[in-house]
Design a protein around this motif. Structure first.
Motif, PDB file in Angstrom:
ATOM      1  N   GLY A 245       0.821  -1.204   0.000  1.00  0.00           N
ATOM      2  CA  GLY A 245       0.000   0.000   0.000  1.00  0.00           C
ATOM      3  C   GLY A 245       0.855   1.253   0.000  1.00  0.00           C
ATOM      4  N   THR A 246       1.910   1.231   0.779  1.00  0.00           N
ATOM      5  CA  THR A 246       2.810   2.384   0.840  1.00  0.00           C
ATOM      6  C   THR A 246       3.548   2.553  -0.484  1.00  0.00           C
ATOM      7  OG1 THR A 246       3.052   2.180   3.233  1.00  0.00           O
ATOM      8  CG2 THR A 246       4.761   3.418   2.068  1.00  0.00           C
ATOM      9  N   ARG A 247       4.040   1.469  -1.053  1.00  0.00           N
ATOM     10  CA  ARG A 247       4.727   1.558  -2.353  1.00  0.00           C
ATOM     11  C   ARG A 247       3.781   2.061  -3.435  1.00  0.00           C
ATOM     12  NH1 ARG A 247       6.449  -3.526  -0.910  1.00  0.00           N
ATOM     13  NH2 ARG A 247       5.566  -4.508  -2.761  1.00  0.00           N
ATOM     14  N   LEU A 248       2.529   1.581  -3.417  1.00  0.00           N
ATOM     15  CA  LEU A 248       1.546   1.997  -4.405  1.00  0.00           C
ATOM     16  C   LEU A 248       1.313   3.506  -4.348  1.00  0.00           C
ATOM     17  CD1 LEU A 248      -0.753   1.438  -6.480  1.00  0.00           C
ATOM     18  CD2 LEU A 248      -2.253   1.156  -4.501  1.00  0.00           C
ATOM     19  N   TRP A 249       1.023   4.013  -3.160  1.00  0.00           N
ATOM     20  CA  TRP A 249       0.730   5.436  -3.042  1.00  0.00           C
ATOM     21  C   TRP A 249       1.968   6.290  -3.255  1.00  0.00           C
ATOM     22  CZ3 TRP A 249      -3.501   7.520  -4.106  1.00  0.00           C
ATOM     23  CH2 TRP A 249      -4.698   6.847  -3.868  1.00  0.00           C
ATOM     24  N   ALA A 250       3.103   5.869  -2.730  1.00  0.00           N
ATOM     25  CA  ALA A 250       4.326   6.651  -2.913  1.00  0.00           C
ATOM     26  C   ALA A 250       4.685   6.734  -4.395  1.00  0.00           C
ATOM     27  CB  ALA A 250       5.475   6.054  -2.106  1.00  0.00           C
ATOM     28  N   ALA A 251       4.595   5.619  -5.093  1.00  0.00           N
ATOM     29  CA  ALA A 251       4.909   5.610  -6.527  1.00  0.00           C
ATOM     30  C   ALA A 251       3.904   6.466  -7.301  1.00  0.00           C
ATOM     31  CB  ALA A 251       4.927   4.184  -7.064  1.00  0.00           C
ATOM     32  N   THR A 252       2.653   6.420  -6.918  1.00  0.00           N
ATOM     33  CA  THR A 252       1.631   7.239  -7.572  1.00  0.00           C
ATOM     34  C   THR A 252       1.962   8.722  -7.405  1.00  0.00           C
ATOM     35  OG1 THR A 252      -0.067   5.554  -7.235  1.00  0.00           O
ATOM     36  CG2 THR A 252      -0.827   7.818  -7.616  1.00  0.00           C
ATOM     37  N   HIS A 253       2.236   9.108  -6.184  1.00  0.00           N
ATOM     38  CA  HIS A 253       2.518  10.518  -5.922  1.00  0.00           C
ATOM     39  C   HIS A 253       3.898  10.951  -6.408  1.00  0.00           C
ATOM     40  CE1 HIS A 253      -0.835  10.274  -2.776  1.00  0.00           C
ATOM     41  NE2 HIS A 253      -1.272  10.867  -3.860  1.00  0.00           N
ATOM     42  N   TYR A 254       4.797  10.009  -6.609  1.00  0.00           N
ATOM     43  CA  TYR A 254       6.144  10.316  -7.087  1.00  0.00           C
ATOM     44  C   TYR A 254       6.194  10.416  -8.616  1.00  0.00           C
ATOM     45  CZ  TYR A 254      11.179  10.589  -6.115  1.00  0.00           C
ATOM     46  OH  TYR A 254      12.472  11.020  -5.967  1.00  0.00           O
ATOM     47  N   LEU A 255       5.104  10.061  -9.279  1.00  0.00           N
ATOM     48  CA  LEU A 255       5.075  10.142 -10.743  1.00  0.00           C
ATOM     49  C   LEU A 255       5.458  11.530 -11.243  1.00  0.00           C
ATOM     50  CD1 LEU A 255       1.879   8.051 -11.527  1.00  0.00           C
ATOM     51  CD2 LEU A 255       4.138   7.656 -12.540  1.00  0.00           C
ATOM     52  N   VAL A 256       5.083  12.567 -10.506  1.00  0.00           N
ATOM     53  CA  VAL A 256       5.392  13.935 -10.928  1.00  0.00           C
ATOM     54  C   VAL A 256       6.869  14.281 -10.723  1.00  0.00           C
ATOM     55  CG1 VAL A 256       3.045  14.789 -10.584  1.00  0.00           C
ATOM     56  CG2 VAL A 256       4.688  14.925  -8.710  1.00  0.00           C
ATOM     57  N   ILE A 257       7.565  13.509  -9.908  1.00  0.00           N
ATOM     58  CA  ILE A 257       8.984  13.736  -9.634  1.00  0.00           C
ATOM     59  C   ILE A 257       9.842  12.916 -10.598  1.00  0.00           C
ATOM     60  CG2 ILE A 257      10.825  13.616  -7.887  1.00  0.00           C
ATOM     61  CD1 ILE A 257       8.457  15.576  -7.214  1.00  0.00           C
ATOM     62  N   SER A 258       9.558  11.618 -10.669  1.00  0.00           N
ATOM     63  CA  SER A 258      10.303  10.719 -11.550  1.00  0.00           C
ATOM     64  C   SER A 258       9.352   9.655 -12.083  1.00  0.00           C
ATOM     65  CB  SER A 258      11.464  10.060 -10.801  1.00  0.00           C
ATOM     66  OG  SER A 258      12.070   9.069 -11.605  1.00  0.00           O
ATOM     67  N   HIS A 259       8.793   9.928 -13.255  1.00  0.00           N
ATOM     68  CA  HIS A 259       7.830   8.963 -13.776  1.00  0.00           C
ATOM     69  C   HIS A 259       8.479   7.631 -14.132  1.00  0.00           C
ATOM     70  CE1 HIS A 259       9.040  11.071 -17.510  1.00  0.00           C
ATOM     71  NE2 HIS A 259       8.901   9.889 -18.064  1.00  0.00           N
ATOM     72  N   GLU A 260       9.745   7.642 -14.530  1.00  0.00           N
ATOM     73  CA  GLU A 260      10.403   6.374 -14.863  1.00  0.00           C
ATOM     74  C   GLU A 260      10.559   5.490 -13.622  1.00  0.00           C
ATOM     75  OE1 GLU A 260      11.013   5.045 -17.808  1.00  0.00           O
ATOM     76  OE2 GLU A 260      10.125   6.837 -18.702  1.00  0.00           O
TER      77      GLU A 260
END
Length: 118
Positions: free
Chosen positions: A68-83
């Motif tokens: 759950g944490t990886r899912l949300w962190a990756a979602t919100h980090y898309l604007v920082i590093s989409h790759e």
């Protein structure tokens, strides 16, 4: 003992709430998931407002033990590093028998379509 600053405390709260959300989704407790989601989004807005999305502490959430944490962190980090975020979301999407895996796939699809507002 070093006192944690405000954004570190918010990131700890974010990690807790995103884990709670993930557990609630996987166990089918939608009432608990909705409550955790609402609280998580409020904490996310504070983290974003403080400019803490680019912090090392937030970045570390991409490799947290909790799906759950990886899912949300990756979602919100898309604007920082989409790759980097896409790698995390793709890996989550490959987990079998997981509702969070479905969410990870949908998140990537919506990101590619330009439908996510973060």
């Amino acid at each position: 003992m070093k006192k944690k600053n405000s954004h570190e405390n918010l990131i700890l709260e974010y990690a807790y709430l995103s884990d709670l959300y993930g557990d609630a989704i996987e166990t089918g407790n939608h009432k608990k998931a909705n409550k955790a989601y609402d609280e998580l989004m409020a904490v996310y807005q504070q983290i974003k407002a403080q400019g803490a999305l680019t912090s090392d502490a937030f970045h570390e959430l991409l490799s947290a033990p909790s799906m759950g944490t990886r899912l949300w962190a990756a979602t919100h980090y898309l604007v920082i590093s989409h790759e980097e975020s896409k790698k995390v979301l793709t890996a989550l999407g490959e987990v079998s028998n997981s509702l969070l895996a479905v969410s990870a796939k949908m998140t990537l699809d919506e990101w590619k379509k330009g439908n996510l507002i973060l």
